[in-house]
Each structure stands twice: as structure tokens, then as C-alpha cells.
Design an enzyme around this catalytic site. Structure first.
Site, PDB file in Angstrom:
ATOM      1  N   PRO A   1      37.781  42.101  46.618  1.00 12.87           N
ATOM      2  CA  PRO A   1      37.340  43.375  46.078  1.00 12.87           C
ATOM      3  C   PRO A   1      36.133  43.292  45.148  1.00 12.87           C
ATOM      4  O   PRO A   1      36.038  42.378  44.327  1.00 12.87           O
ATOM      5  CB  PRO A   1      38.564  43.898  45.316  1.00 12.87           C
ATOM      6  CG  PRO A   1      39.511  42.770  45.216  1.00 12.87           C
ATOM      7  CD  PRO A   1      39.204  41.827  46.321  1.00 12.87           C
ATOM      8  N   ASN A   2      35.238  44.243  45.333  1.00  9.01           N
ATOM      9  CA  ASN A   2      34.061  44.449  44.477  1.00  9.01           C
ATOM     10  C   ASN A   2      32.940  43.437  44.688  1.00  9.01           C
ATOM     11  O   ASN A   2      31.887  43.557  44.057  1.00  9.01           O
ATOM     12  CB  ASN A   2      34.454  44.491  42.982  1.00  9.01           C
ATOM     13  CG  ASN A   2      35.466  45.582  42.698  1.00  9.01           C
ATOM     14  OD1 ASN A   2      35.222  46.729  43.045  1.00  9.01           O
ATOM     15  ND2 ASN A   2      36.606  45.230  42.133  1.00  9.01           N
TER      16      ASN A   2
ATOM     17  N   ARG B   1      26.952  45.273  39.955  1.00  7.95           N
ATOM     18  CA  ARG B   1      28.156  45.031  39.174  1.00  7.95           C
ATOM     19  C   ARG B   1      27.903  44.031  38.037  1.00  7.95           C
ATOM     20  O   ARG B   1      27.531  42.874  38.314  1.00  7.95           O
ATOM     21  CB  ARG B   1      29.161  44.416  40.154  1.00  7.95           C
ATOM     22  CG  ARG B   1      30.443  44.035  39.561  1.00  7.95           C
ATOM     23  CD  ARG B   1      31.263  43.247  40.567  1.00  7.95           C
ATOM     24  NE  ARG B   1      32.552  43.028  39.994  1.00  7.95           N
ATOM     25  CZ  ARG B   1      33.394  42.100  40.382  1.00  7.95           C
ATOM     26  NH1 ARG B   1      33.089  41.296  41.380  1.00  7.95           N
ATOM     27  NH2 ARG B   1      34.532  41.968  39.784  1.00  7.95           N
TER      28      ARG B   1
ATOM     29  N   TYR C   1      27.582  38.511  36.796  1.00  8.06           N
ATOM     30  CA  TYR C   1      27.476  38.110  38.211  1.00  8.06           C
ATOM     31  C   TYR C   1      26.044  37.924  38.701  1.00  8.06           C
ATOM     32  O   TYR C   1      25.838  37.520  39.850  1.00  8.06           O
ATOM     33  CB  TYR C   1      28.218  39.144  39.089  1.00  8.06           C
ATOM     34  CG  TYR C   1      29.707  39.188  38.774  1.00  8.06           C
ATOM     35  CD1 TYR C   1      30.528  38.111  39.089  1.00  8.06           C
ATOM     36  CD2 TYR C   1      30.274  40.274  38.111  1.00  8.06           C
ATOM     37  CE1 TYR C   1      31.880  38.126  38.776  1.00  8.06           C
ATOM     38  CE2 TYR C   1      31.622  40.300  37.787  1.00  8.06           C
ATOM     39  CZ  TYR C   1      32.423  39.219  38.120  1.00  8.06           C
ATOM     40  OH  TYR C   1      33.754  39.231  37.800  1.00  8.06           O
TER      41      TYR C   1
ATOM     42  N   ASN D   1      36.429  33.701  48.300  1.00  6.28           N
ATOM     43  CA  ASN D   1      36.375  34.234  46.933  1.00  6.28           C
ATOM     44  C   ASN D   1      37.267  35.469  46.929  1.00  6.28           C
ATOM     45  O   ASN D   1      36.832  36.564  47.283  1.00  6.28           O
ATOM     46  CB  ASN D   1      34.942  34.605  46.540  1.00  6.28           C
ATOM     47  CG  ASN D   1      34.882  35.123  45.107  1.00  6.28           C
ATOM     48  OD1 ASN D   1      35.913  35.352  44.473  1.00  6.28           O
ATOM     49  ND2 ASN D   1      33.672  35.328  44.600  1.00  6.28           N
TER      50      ASN D   1
ATOM     51  N   ALA E   1      39.410  39.514  42.270  1.00  2.45           N
ATOM     52  CA  ALA E   1      40.546  39.746  41.364  1.00  2.45           C
ATOM     53  C   ALA E   1      41.869  39.263  41.955  1.00  2.45           C
ATOM     54  O   ALA E   1      42.789  38.888  41.214  1.00  2.45           O
ATOM     55  CB  ALA E   1      40.634  41.232  41.018  1.00  2.45           C
TER      56      ALA E   1
ATOM     57  N   HIS F   1      43.795  35.933  40.968  1.00  4.22           N
ATOM     58  CA  HIS F   1      44.685  35.777  39.828  1.00  4.22           C
ATOM     59  C   HIS F   1      46.038  36.438  40.028  1.00  4.22           C
ATOM     60  O   HIS F   1      46.877  36.438  39.125  1.00  4.22           O
ATOM     61  CB  HIS F   1      43.995  36.366  38.580  1.00  4.22           C
ATOM     62  CG  HIS F   1      42.537  36.039  38.498  1.00  4.22           C
ATOM     63  ND1 HIS F   1      42.091  34.732  38.428  1.00  4.22           N
ATOM     64  CD2 HIS F   1      41.414  36.816  38.526  1.00  4.22           C
ATOM     65  CE1 HIS F   1      40.758  34.737  38.393  1.00  4.22           C
ATOM     66  NE2 HIS F   1      40.323  35.987  38.460  1.00  4.22           N
TER      67      HIS F   1
ATOM     68  N   ASP G   1      49.998  32.349  50.445  1.00  3.59           N
ATOM     69  CA  ASP G   1      50.948  32.055  51.524  1.00  3.59           C
ATOM     70  C   ASP G   1      50.274  32.095  52.896  1.00  3.59           C
ATOM     71  O   ASP G   1      50.613  31.309  53.784  1.00  3.59           O
ATOM     72  CB  ASP G   1      52.121  33.043  51.488  1.00  3.59           C
ATOM     73  CG  ASP G   1      53.115  32.718  50.377  1.00  3.59           C
ATOM     74  OD1 ASP G   1      53.010  31.632  49.776  1.00  3.59           O
ATOM     75  OD2 ASP G   1      53.995  33.562  50.108  1.00  3.59           O
TER      76      ASP G   1
ATOM     77  N   GLU H   1      37.558  27.317  47.481  1.00  6.13           N
ATOM     78  CA  GLU H   1      37.548  28.509  46.637  1.00  6.13           C
ATOM     79  C   GLU H   1      36.187  28.613  45.939  1.00  6.13           C
ATOM     80  O   GLU H   1      35.676  27.601  45.453  1.00  6.13           O
ATOM     81  CB  GLU H   1      38.670  28.341  45.600  1.00  6.13           C
ATOM     82  CG  GLU H   1      38.774  29.425  44.565  1.00  6.13           C
ATOM     83  CD  GLU H   1      39.899  29.122  43.546  1.00  6.13           C
ATOM     84  OE1 GLU H   1      40.544  28.038  43.628  1.00  6.13           O
ATOM     85  OE2 GLU H   1      40.107  29.963  42.659  1.00  6.13           O
TER      86      GLU H   1
ATOM     87  N   HIS I   1      33.878  30.965  43.063  1.00  2.66           N
ATOM     88  CA  HIS I   1      33.708  32.061  42.100  1.00  2.66           C
ATOM     89  C   HIS I   1      32.268  32.068  41.635  1.00  2.66           C
ATOM     90  O   HIS I   1      31.730  31.017  41.262  1.00  2.66           O
ATOM     91  CB  HIS I   1      34.659  31.914  40.912  1.00  2.66           C
ATOM     92  CG  HIS I   1      36.084  31.983  41.341  1.00  2.66           C
ATOM     93  ND1 HIS I   1      36.664  33.162  41.745  1.00  2.66           N
ATOM     94  CD2 HIS I   1      37.012  31.016  41.495  1.00  2.66           C
ATOM     95  CE1 HIS I   1      37.902  32.910  42.124  1.00  2.66           C
ATOM     96  NE2 HIS I   1      38.143  31.611  41.991  1.00  2.66           N
TER      97      HIS I   1
ATOM     98  N   ARG J   1      35.964  32.638  30.781  1.00  5.09           N
ATOM     99  CA  ARG J   1      36.209  34.075  30.619  1.00  5.09           C
ATOM    100  C   ARG J   1      37.636  34.346  30.109  1.00  5.09           C
ATOM    101  O   ARG J   1      38.242  33.463  29.531  1.00  5.09           O
ATOM    102  CB  ARG J   1      35.909  34.778  31.955  1.00  5.09           C
ATOM    103  CG  ARG J   1      34.433  34.595  32.374  1.00  5.09           C
ATOM    104  CD  ARG J   1      34.112  35.299  33.668  1.00  5.09           C
ATOM    105  NE  ARG J   1      34.303  36.745  33.542  1.00  5.09           N
ATOM    106  CZ  ARG J   1      34.307  37.575  34.589  1.00  5.09           C
ATOM    107  NH1 ARG J   1      34.125  37.095  35.823  1.00  5.09           N
ATOM    108  NH2 ARG J   1      34.486  38.871  34.406  1.00  5.09           N
TER     109      ARG J   1
ATOM    110  N   ARG K   1      42.019  35.068  33.853  1.00  4.12           N
ATOM    111  CA  ARG K   1      41.215  34.526  34.959  1.00  4.12           C
ATOM    112  C   ARG K   1      41.398  33.009  35.124  1.00  4.12           C
ATOM    113  O   ARG K   1      40.815  32.396  36.006  1.00  4.12           O
ATOM    114  CB  ARG K   1      39.734  34.867  34.770  1.00  4.12           C
ATOM    115  CG  ARG K   1      39.450  36.343  34.842  1.00  4.12           C
ATOM    116  CD  ARG K   1      37.977  36.658  34.769  1.00  4.12           C
ATOM    117  NE  ARG K   1      37.757  37.996  34.261  1.00  4.12           N
ATOM    118  CZ  ARG K   1      37.742  39.117  35.004  1.00  4.12           C
ATOM    119  NH1 ARG K   1      37.877  39.053  36.310  1.00  4.12           N
ATOM    120  NH2 ARG K   1      37.560  40.295  34.441  1.00  4.12           N
TER     121      ARG K   1
HETATM  122  C1  DQA Z   1      35.178  36.383  40.653  1.00  7.73           C
HETATM  123  C2  DQA Z   1      35.938  36.174  39.340  1.00  7.73           C
HETATM  124  C3  DQA Z   1      37.171  37.068  39.289  1.00  7.73           C
HETATM  125  O1  DQA Z   1      37.869  36.866  38.065  1.00  7.73           O
HETATM  126  C4  DQA Z   1      36.766  38.523  39.368  1.00  7.73           C
HETATM  127  O2  DQA Z   1      37.917  39.350  39.393  1.00  7.73           O
HETATM  128  C5  DQA Z   1      35.866  38.812  40.514  1.00  7.73           C
HETATM  129  C6  DQA Z   1      34.852  37.842  40.899  1.00  7.73           C
HETATM  130  C7  DQA Z   1      33.876  35.590  40.700  1.00  7.73           C
HETATM  131  O3  DQA Z   1      33.322  35.446  41.798  1.00  7.73           O
HETATM  132  O4  DQA Z   1      33.364  35.143  39.662  1.00  7.73           O
HETATM  133  O5  DQA Z   1      35.904  39.900  41.080  1.00  7.73           O
HETATM  134  O6  DQA Z   1      36.000  35.897  41.708  1.00  7.73           O
END
Ligand code: DQA
Length: 144
Positions: A9-10, A17, A22, A73, A76, A79, A86, A97, A99, A106, A110
Site C-alpha cells: 500500500p501507498n 508521499r 521516501y 516491499n 505497512a 509490520h 504464510d 525484502e 524498504h 523510525r 516499524r
Molecule cells: C516502507 C516502510 C514501511 O514502514 C511503510 O509503512 C511503508 C514503506 C518503506 O519502503 O520504507 O509504506 O516499506
């Protein structure tokens, strides 16, 4: 090899954002970087972004037998999502992974990563370049 890049998401709001966290690179810049990295490495890359947890689970399940490595990635959902953890465990595909921000520096919520309990490698705080590094890692280890 075929790599699936999954974003939660996002991540589609990159560029707009919280740029102080970011950066200024846009979501389109990220898609271009993924395509360019795939070309350079000579791998196939598929990208999928969703704001919905179940969609991400569906994509991981659909990758079974078709995808050699996953860059994820979960945003959110990193976490919170036992369901994504699973799904990764179910398909047993090597996963890295990513980020964009340095999650360790942070908020305390997180610091927990459920997918991190499955992923064999984690790249954080490298901006969108982290995706390139993750694709390189998978190609070096599993590419032929
Ligand atoms: C994120 C870090 C996460 O804590 C956050 O919720 C995101 C982006 C990152 O790419 O730094 O949406 O995964």
C-alpha cells in the site's frame, strides 16, 4: 530467471508521499528502474502493486511454479501481515525484502517485520535503488 516485484500500500504514491522520508523519485521512476535493471541483468521482471493485503497473498500464490525469485516491499503490511508471511512460506520461492526508508531509524512499530521471518535478505534505506540491489542479489544467487 523470472523475478516478481511486489509492492504494498501507498508505494504507488512515491514522489508525492512524504518526500522527506521516501525521496523525490516517483512510482514511474521505480517502474522504469525495474525494467532497466531487468534488461541489464537479462532477466524477466513482473511488477505488481496493491493496496490490499489479500491481493498480495493472491499474487504470491500465483507465483508458485512460475517465478524464481521475489522482491517484496509489503509497505505497512510488513509490520502486521502474518498472511503475507504464510503465503511466502507456502510457495517457498527465494525472497528479498526491500524498504525505501531506513525502517530501523523510525518508529518502534516499524522494527517488526513479519515477512523478514521468511526473506533471506533485506535491503533498507537505499531509496528505490534497493529494488535494483535486490534484483541483482537474486540474479547472482539463483540466475543461470
Ligand atoms: C516502507 C516502510 C514501511 O514502514 C511503510 O509503512 C511503508 C514503506 C518503506 O519502503 O520504507 O509504506 O516499506
Amino acid at each position: 530467471m523470472k523475478i516478481l516485484i511486489l509492492n504494498g500500500p501507498n508505494i504507488n504514491m512515491l514522489g508525492l508521499r512524504e518526500p522527506e522520508i521516501y525521496g523525490n523519485q516517483t512510482f514511474q521512476n521505480l517502474l522504469d528502474l525495474i525494467a532497466q535493471t531487468a534488461d541489464t541483468l537479462g532477466v524477466k521482471a513482473e511488477h505488481y502493486q496493491s493496496n490490499h493485503e489479500g491481493d498480495i497473498v493472491d499474487q504470491i500464490q500465483a507465483a508458485y511454479g512460475k517465478i524464481d525469485g521475489i522482491v517484496i516491499n509489503p509497505a505497512a503490511y510488513t509490520h502486521t501481515s502474518v498472511a503475507i508471511l504464510d503465503a511466502l512460506k507456502a510457495v517457498c520461492i527465494p525472497a528479498v525484502e526491500v524498504h525505501i526508508s531506513d525502517v530501523d531509524a523510525r518508529e518502534s512499530f516499524r522494527q517488526i517485520s513479519y515477512v523478514g521471518m521468511y526473506c533471506e535478505h533485506c535491503i533498507k534505506g537505499q531509496g528505490i535503488d534497493g529494488y535494483r540491489q535486490a534484483m541483482e542479489y537474486l540474479n547472482e544467487k539463483y540466475g543461470k
